[in-house]
Enzyme design. Sequence first.
Site, PDB file in Angstrom:
ATOM      1  N   ARG A  23       0.830  -1.213   0.000  1.00  0.00           N
ATOM      2  CA  ARG A  23       0.000   0.000   0.000  1.00  0.00           C
ATOM      3  C   ARG A  23       0.861   1.259   0.000  1.00  0.00           C
ATOM      4  NH1 ARG A  23      -1.810   2.285   4.426  1.00  0.00           N
ATOM      5  NH2 ARG A  23      -2.028   0.358   5.600  1.00  0.00           N
ATOM      6  N   TYR A  79     -15.922  15.645 -15.546  1.00  0.00           N
ATOM      7  CA  TYR A  79     -16.398  14.264 -15.415  1.00  0.00           C
ATOM      8  C   TYR A  79     -17.424  14.225 -14.276  1.00  0.00           C
ATOM      9  CZ  TYR A  79     -16.099   9.205 -14.961  1.00  0.00           C
ATOM     10  OH  TYR A  79     -16.391   7.882 -14.898  1.00  0.00           O
TER      11      TYR A  79
END
Length: 395
Positions: free
Chosen positions: A60, A113
């Site tokens: 991560r 968007y």
Amino acid sequence: MHNLKDKSFMTKVIHAGMNVDKEYGAVATPIYQTSTFKFVDPDQGARRFAGEEEGYIYTRIGNPTIAAFEENVAILEGGFGGIAVSSGMAAVSTLYMALLNAGDHMISTASVYGPSRGIMENEFSRFGVESSFVDTSDIKNIENALKDNTRALFIETPANPTIVLTDIKKCAEFAKKHNLILVVDNTFSTPYLQRPLELSADVVFHSITKAINGHTDVVGGIIVPGTEVLYKKIRKVMVGMGCNMDPHQAWLVQRGLKTLALRVQRAQENAQVVAEWLEKNDKIEWVLYPGLKSHPQHELSKAQMDGFGFMISFEVKGGVEAGKKFLSNVELCTLAVSLGGIETLIQHPAGMTHSGTPKEKRLAAGITDGLVRISVGCEDVNEIIADLENALKNV
Ligand SMILES: *Cc1c(COP(=O)(O)O)cnc(C)c1O
């Protein structure tokens, strides 16, 4: 790897960041499909956590396969470093979270968007972040929206799905003057056609689901800040919130990335031919493509882009019904959302993606009833046109 700084885009996109395997010399980046990395002793673990020694800890936080991709795009955009994330929307939410505090205000392009606007208005508003969505193609609208607490300017150019451009240089000057961070969604252009950091933007990001991956098989995103300070700030939030990319995803995306320039070159050649054909067709009301002289910002597109891209919007005469009828008859052009794939994708926002949006709000964002958006792919252009011609027959 030899110095790539002075090399051309076509060379950098193939080689930058891609020399990961020192042990066996694998030419393709190996997939380090591991969640964690072994330390030789506890002191090494301590040094890595303290940032005193380079190396990996946990995927991560960082992973060699992901890092290869990050380095490549950072070099292409001319940024400090890349921060790969699980999707384009993970990039947007990471940026909002990293750059804005409760009580801050953000100005954004109105026709961004959809979800970029949606999460700001519906989710970040819950944490006291204010926003104004305006037509950023005119700097006056940005000036009018400025407040004492404005901290960020978020633009998308060309914007989705209207293909309206925003002047990046002018926005950067405005942002500098008023102490705002300028963020640019560069998804529609890719670094091959537009590099906002070179025009003094602060941060650029992509939905790599689109042209960077280019094969319609991976969802992903990447953020490229221009400075070390911004890079560290944004990466910390990305790692903390767990928006990271996966090593296998990063490996797949690198396959697509290497042919980015080749695909965009071909797709935009096709797009120019399709746009010119559409403009001559009497069933079409208007066509918006930066490569047409009729585009109101044709000159701006020549100044801030290295090409006109693969996205075209056009209005079919006859409104929503005509748009639907037209799209029920396409065969080669694939009826689907998304864009930037190797195949031509076509959609009708009023009848599809924005059918749930109130008409007034939709029209205010420039999304008219018969607007059709086409992402031109790399097929034979005559065959793309033949398909459009056939589908328009009964409209
Ligand atoms: C698709 C897209 C996004 C969101 O990306 P996802 O990968 O779908 O999360 C953001 N901005 C633009 C311009 C897009 O086209």
